[in-house]
Design a protein around this motif. Structure first.
Motif, PDB file in Angstrom:
ATOM      1  N   LEU A  32       0.840  -1.191   0.000  1.00 42.02           N
ATOM      2  CA  LEU A  32       0.000   0.000   0.000  1.00 42.02           C
ATOM      3  C   LEU A  32       0.877   1.244   0.000  1.00 42.02           C
ATOM      4  O   LEU A  32       2.043   1.203   0.381  1.00 42.02           O
ATOM      5  N   THR A  33       0.284   2.348  -0.406  1.00 42.36           N
ATOM      6  CA  THR A  33       1.031   3.612  -0.377  1.00 42.36           C
ATOM      7  C   THR A  33       1.218   4.047   1.074  1.00 42.36           C
ATOM      8  O   THR A  33       0.510   3.585   1.978  1.00 42.36           O
ATOM      9  N   GLU A  34       2.156   4.944   1.295  1.00 43.51           N
ATOM     10  CA  GLU A  34       2.407   5.429   2.654  1.00 43.51           C
ATOM     11  C   GLU A  34       1.167   6.107   3.233  1.00 43.51           C
ATOM     12  O   GLU A  34       0.840   5.934   4.405  1.00 43.51           O
ATOM     13  N   ALA A  35       0.455   6.847   2.401  1.00 43.66           N
ATOM     14  CA  ALA A  35      -0.767   7.515   2.868  1.00 43.66           C
ATOM     15  C   ALA A  35      -1.826   6.488   3.280  1.00 43.66           C
ATOM     16  O   ALA A  35      -2.507   6.662   4.292  1.00 43.66           O
ATOM     17  N   GLN A  36      -1.964   5.417   2.500  1.00 37.73           N
ATOM     18  CA  GLN A  36      -2.923   4.369   2.848  1.00 37.73           C
ATOM     19  C   GLN A  36      -2.532   3.676   4.143  1.00 37.73           C
ATOM     20  O   GLN A  36      -3.394   3.331   4.954  1.00 37.73           O
ATOM     21  N   ARG A  37      -1.243   3.470   4.351  1.00 39.48           N
ATOM     22  CA  ARG A  37      -0.778   2.764   5.549  1.00 39.48           C
ATOM     23  C   ARG A  37      -1.005   3.562   6.830  1.00 39.48           C
ATOM     24  O   ARG A  37      -0.963   3.008   7.911  1.00 39.48           O
ATOM     25  N   LYS A  38      -1.279   4.852   6.701  1.00 42.67           N
ATOM     26  CA  LYS A  38      -1.523   5.690   7.875  1.00 42.67           C
ATOM     27  C   LYS A  38      -2.999   5.756   8.262  1.00 42.67           C
ATOM     28  O   LYS A  38      -3.339   6.411   9.237  1.00 42.67           O
ATOM     29  N   THR A  39      -3.879   5.083   7.515  1.00 41.71           N
ATOM     30  CA  THR A  39      -5.308   5.110   7.842  1.00 41.71           C
ATOM     31  C   THR A  39      -5.611   4.158   8.997  1.00 41.71           C
ATOM     32  O   THR A  39      -4.887   3.191   9.240  1.00 41.71           O
TER      33      THR A  39
END
Length: 93
Positions: A32-39
């Motif tokens: 996953l993208t870094e932004a997705q991993r922060k959800t």
């Protein structure tokens, strides 16, 4: 740590092979993208995976976290019986 532990049932994903082991789930999250991993859903699933891999938590929690991650929506909602239900809200009976 045992990343080779298998889920009770493979988790179907929209693209690619089903997630059968904790290692498969880990690789899915790492892709996953870094932004997705922060959800929140990803963080929750990641925590459950780490606990299962280190034997400090049940494998079932990791499986449930991954199912919610893969089949839920990015805003934390799941589809149930054609109704959108917010995770954590109580279903009407």
């Amino acid at each position: 740590m045992s990343w080779e532990d298998r889920f009770e049932r493979p988790i179907e994903v929209p693209v690619g092979k089903p997630l059968e082991t904790l290692a498969d789930a880990r690789d899915y999250i790492l892709a996953l993208t870094e932004a997705q991993r922060k959800t929140e859903p990803v963080l929750t699933a990641t925590e459950a995976l780490l606990m299962a891999a280190t034997k400090t938590g049940p494998l079932l929690h990791a499986q449930i976290g991954m199912i919610q991650l893969v089949h839920g929506k990015p805003d934390g909602t799941l589809m149930r019986e054609k109704k959108v239900v917010k995770i954590g809200k109580r279903l009407p009976r």
